[in-house]
Design an enzyme around this catalytic site. Structure first.
Site, PDB file in Angstrom:
ATOM      1  N   LYS A 135       0.877  -1.317  -0.203  1.00  0.00           N
ATOM      2  CA  LYS A 135      -0.044   0.076   0.259  1.00  0.00           C
ATOM      3  C   LYS A 135       0.880   1.456   0.056  1.00  0.00           C
ATOM      4  CE  LYS A 135      -3.161   2.417   3.244  1.00  0.00           C
ATOM      5  NZ  LYS A 135      -3.678   2.309   4.395  1.00  0.00           N
TER       6      LYS A 135
ATOM      7  N   GLU B 157      11.005  -4.747   3.183  1.00  0.00           N
ATOM      8  CA  GLU B 157      11.095  -6.191   2.994  1.00  0.00           C
ATOM      9  C   GLU B 157      10.442  -6.396   1.440  1.00  0.00           C
ATOM     10  OE1 GLU B 157      10.088  -4.627   5.681  1.00  0.00           O
ATOM     11  OE2 GLU B 157      10.348  -6.195   7.311  1.00  0.00           O
TER      12      GLU B 157
ATOM     13  N   GLY C   5      -3.989  -1.934   6.380  1.00  0.00           N
ATOM     14  CA  GLY C   5      -3.163  -3.203   5.939  1.00  0.00           C
ATOM     15  C   GLY C   5      -3.945  -4.413   6.406  1.00  0.00           C
ATOM     16  N   ARG C   6      -4.202  -4.465   7.595  1.00  0.00           N
ATOM     17  CA  ARG C   6      -4.623  -5.628   8.100  1.00  0.00           C
ATOM     18  C   ARG C   6      -6.094  -5.870   7.822  1.00  0.00           C
ATOM     19  NH1 ARG C   6      -2.967  -2.003  11.384  1.00  0.00           N
ATOM     20  NH2 ARG C   6      -4.334  -1.374  13.248  1.00  0.00           N
TER      21      ARG C   6
ATOM     22  N   GLU D 100      -2.526  -5.964  16.511  1.00  0.00           N
ATOM     23  CA  GLU D 100      -2.108  -4.757  15.778  1.00  0.00           C
ATOM     24  C   GLU D 100      -3.386  -3.476  15.979  1.00  0.00           C
ATOM     25  OE1 GLU D 100       1.172  -3.836  12.607  1.00  0.00           O
ATOM     26  OE2 GLU D 100      -0.793  -4.152  11.728  1.00  0.00           O
TER      27      GLU D 100
ATOM     28  N   HIS E 258      -2.497 -32.245  20.715  1.00  0.00           N
ATOM     29  CA  HIS E 258      -1.678 -33.218  21.132  1.00  0.00           C
ATOM     30  C   HIS E 258      -0.377 -32.287  21.249  1.00  0.00           C
ATOM     31  CE1 HIS E 258      -3.811 -36.859  19.627  1.00  0.00           C
ATOM     32  NE2 HIS E 258      -4.543 -35.743  18.989  1.00  0.00           N
TER      33      HIS E 258
ATOM     34  N   LYS F 287      11.230  -0.338  13.159  1.00  0.00           N
ATOM     35  CA  LYS F 287      11.702   0.057  11.962  1.00  0.00           C
ATOM     36  C   LYS F 287      12.802   1.320  11.680  1.00  0.00           C
ATOM     37  CE  LYS F 287       7.095  -0.521   9.460  1.00  0.00           C
ATOM     38  NZ  LYS F 287       6.215   0.019   8.735  1.00  0.00           N
TER      39      LYS F 287
HETATM   40  C1  G6Q Z   1      -1.487  -3.473   8.635  1.00  0.00           C
HETATM   41  C2  G6Q Z   1       0.003  -2.742   8.872  1.00  0.00           C
HETATM   42  C3  G6Q Z   1       1.083  -3.585   8.302  1.00  0.00           C
HETATM   43  C4  G6Q Z   1       1.320  -3.526   6.707  1.00  0.00           C
HETATM   44  C5  G6Q Z   1       2.795  -3.889   6.339  1.00  0.00           C
HETATM   45  C6  G6Q Z   1       2.698  -3.769   4.892  1.00  0.00           C
HETATM   46  O1  G6Q Z   1      -2.405  -3.039   9.045  1.00  0.00           O
HETATM   47  O2  G6Q Z   1      -0.073  -1.451   8.550  1.00  0.00           O
HETATM   48  O3  G6Q Z   1       1.220  -4.923   8.496  1.00  0.00           O
HETATM   49  O4  G6Q Z   1       0.254  -3.977   5.974  1.00  0.00           O
HETATM   50  O5  G6Q Z   1       3.762  -3.209   7.101  1.00  0.00           O
HETATM   51  O6  G6Q Z   1       2.482  -2.486   4.474  1.00  0.00           O
HETATM   52  P1  G6Q Z   1       2.602  -2.147   2.744  1.00  0.00           P
HETATM   53  O7  G6Q Z   1       1.230  -2.670   2.414  1.00  0.00           O
HETATM   54  O8  G6Q Z   1       2.595  -0.488   2.992  1.00  0.00           O
HETATM   55  O9  G6Q Z   1       3.806  -2.703   2.180  1.00  0.00           O
END
Ligand code: G6Q
Length: 535
Positions: free
Chosen positions: A209, A215, A266-267, A353, A384, A499
């Protein structure tokens, strides 16, 4: 904690005080005649094709009424309506913070009941445009038989939920398609995925996003290099999903670009293009639409006023009873469904989160517990493994079970008079009762204290439609808890510090221990120094 601007904080609410009194003497589920068949029947709520059985929670009718009053006093459903209507609710008053709408529900709100509010309608229209674009794009891929495989590169919200849903719906996948995931910046993640793929038939969807995640950008560069080495042009294989105007918004580098907006966290982004491109590629566009339809149906359920008609609200309030009044710090989510093998990992992010917060929406430090530690693995496997602790350990772990009447593939066998599916369900039901009622014994080591609160969410079968409902059930449950605690469930400041420090350590690596970089972060340099001692 003094109330600011005349608003009562959570612990000042009348319902809180009432629940506090009730919690001094919670229901004892181990007593004979408590967990009766009548109680199990009465303490159940159904909506859509789900049933929530909560007889094995430590609640009485009086507690349930007080919980419903808590929902009313905190205007939980009104806040849900305001969220779905596109009001700006992602903010902390009086402090620098995100300042956004929260409109992931609009990503699936273009079916039978389009949202009436203008912002939600606009967002739903944009979402529909992206869906139509995706449909066209996939048809072209089909017509030209271009790709058999797709790799999703993304992390956190751009990985966990989409991956969990793809794995959950393998029974519905297109037989001619395979999907793979690369999320970790550990180079072995990419190497392991790429080693067996025919890159000439592989597409890569890079999902970020922000378009700035270390990463994901690193993995994109790494995967592109594999394509170049194979003599292929990455721009003809790579697809982007990103925010408009982000550094990744450069259509010249991609076969196609799809967009999301800042009002989708994001989540909470699974049903947007973040999950959409991959899910529609791997499962087929119709199945992706079924997921959206299911999620939309449960979003509508989350607008019901009465607690017992509103499954996410009921589950949220039961969770609050366990967390704030019975004092339980954790929640195990245990699906009795192998298909949901990564779903708890997604919910862990969604919940922790969102609600792992220490200030309320006015920026005041809270004086009560917020989101619990969420974890879990599918049953029966967990039985188990960690169930010993759940039955006889010293920490009480409330559980949320998820189960289905039918299996997905319907391939089963009668072994000693029962099917595998019946064995799975027998175990689920047995665990729920055992945890609640316990067992008396003269041998202390064979005693089970019981009173382990739990509830069961049941549905007929895990289809794409049911999966959409289940996803939305949890998204809305988490949001309700945030509304009731009056915290902001939609930002994530807590992930920033790490970060920033990781970038300072990277500067030490990149400059090969330059004096300036070491002096900027001596503790980080000391940890790097530990690497030198390895043989
Ligand atoms: C979710 C967070 C986080 C995010 C990742 C990836 O709510 O904001 O998990 O989704 O850090 O972010 P980008 O989609 O911006 O790469």
């Amino acid at each position: 904690m003094a109330a600011k601007k005349g608003l009562k904080t959570f612990t000042e609410l009348d319902a809180y005080k009432q629940l506090k009194i009730l919690s001094k003497n919670p229901l004892d589920l181990t007593k004979e005649d408590v967990l009766t068949p009548e109680r199990i029947q009465n303490m159940s709520a159904s909506a859509l094709n789900f049933q929530l059985l909560y007889g094995s929670e430590r609640v009485t009718e009086e507690v349930l009424e007080a919980l419903e009053a808590l929902g009313r006093e905190t205007c939980a459903v009104t806040k849900m309506k305001s969220c779905q209507a596109g009001d700006v609710i992602n903010k902390i008053e009086g402090f620098e913070s995100e300042d956004r709408q929260v409109l992931h529900t609009a990503m699936r709100d273009f079916f039978d009941h389009p949202q009436v509010s203008k912002p939600a309608l606009e967002a739903a229209k944009l979402a529909k445009t992206e869906c139509d674009k995706l449909d066209d794009f996939l048809k072209k891929l089909d017509d030209n038989n271009l790709f058999t495989d797709l790799i999703q590169v993304g992390i956190g919200g751009s990985d966990l939920g989409p991956r969990a849903l793809y794995l959950a719906l393998q029974a519905y996948k297109r037989k001619d398609r395979r999907v793979h995931f690369i999320s970790n910046v550990d180079p072995d993640d990419a190497a392991c995925v790429l080693k067996d793929l025919d890159l000439s038939k592989t597409a890569v969807v890079v999902v970020s996003k922000s378009g700035t995640t270390l990463e994901t950008l690193t993995n994109e560069a790494l995967v592109r290099s594999y394509f170049v080495k194979a003599g292929l042009d990455p721009n003809k294989h790579f697809i982007a999903v990103t925010g408009k105007g982000s550094p990744m918004d450069d259509p010249s580098r991609y076969l196609s670009s799809f967009y999301i907006w800042d009002y989708i966290g994001g989540r909470y982004s699974v049903t947007s293009m973040v999950g959409g491109v991959m899910l529609a590629f791997g499962l087929g566009f119709d199945n992706y639409y079924e997921i959206l339809r299911g999620a939309h149906a449960m979003d509508q359920n989350a607008l019901q006023t009465r607690m017992r008609d509103n499954l996410p609200l009921l589950a949220a309030l039961l969770g609050i009873w366990n967390r704030n009044f019975l004092g339980h710090a954790t929640l195990a989510i245990i699906p009795y469904s192998q298909a949901l093998v990564r779903f708890t990992a997604h919910l862990q992010q969604c919940d922790m989160e969102s609600n792992g917060k220490h200030v309320d929406k006015l920026g005041q430090l809270v004086n009560f517990e917020t989101g619990p530690i969420v974890w879990g693995e599918p049953g029966t496997n967990g039985q188990h493994s960690f169930y010993q602790m759940i039955h006889q350990g010293t920490t009480i772990v409330p559980l949320e079970f998820v189960g289905f009447k039918e299996s997905q593939y319907g391939q089963d066998l009668l072994v000693q008079g029962t099917t595998c599916q019946q064995k799975l369900l027998s175990n689920l039901f047995a665990q729920s009762i055992a945890l609640a009622i316990g067992q008396k014994s003269d041998n202390p080591n064979k005693q089970f204290l019981g009173n382990r609160p739990n509830r069961i969410l049941l549905a007929e079968k895990l289809t794409p439609f049911t999966m959409g409902q289940l996803l939305s059930f949890y998204e809305n449950k988490v949001a309700f808890q945030g509304f009731i605690w009056n915290i902001n469930s939609f930002d994530q400041e807590g992930v920033q510090l790490g970060k920033v420090l990781a970038n300072k350590i990277l500067a030490i690596f990149a400059s090969q221990n330059s004096r300036a970089s070491v002096e900027a972060f001596p503790a980080g340099a000391a940890l790097i120094h530990a690497l030198d001692k390895l043989k």
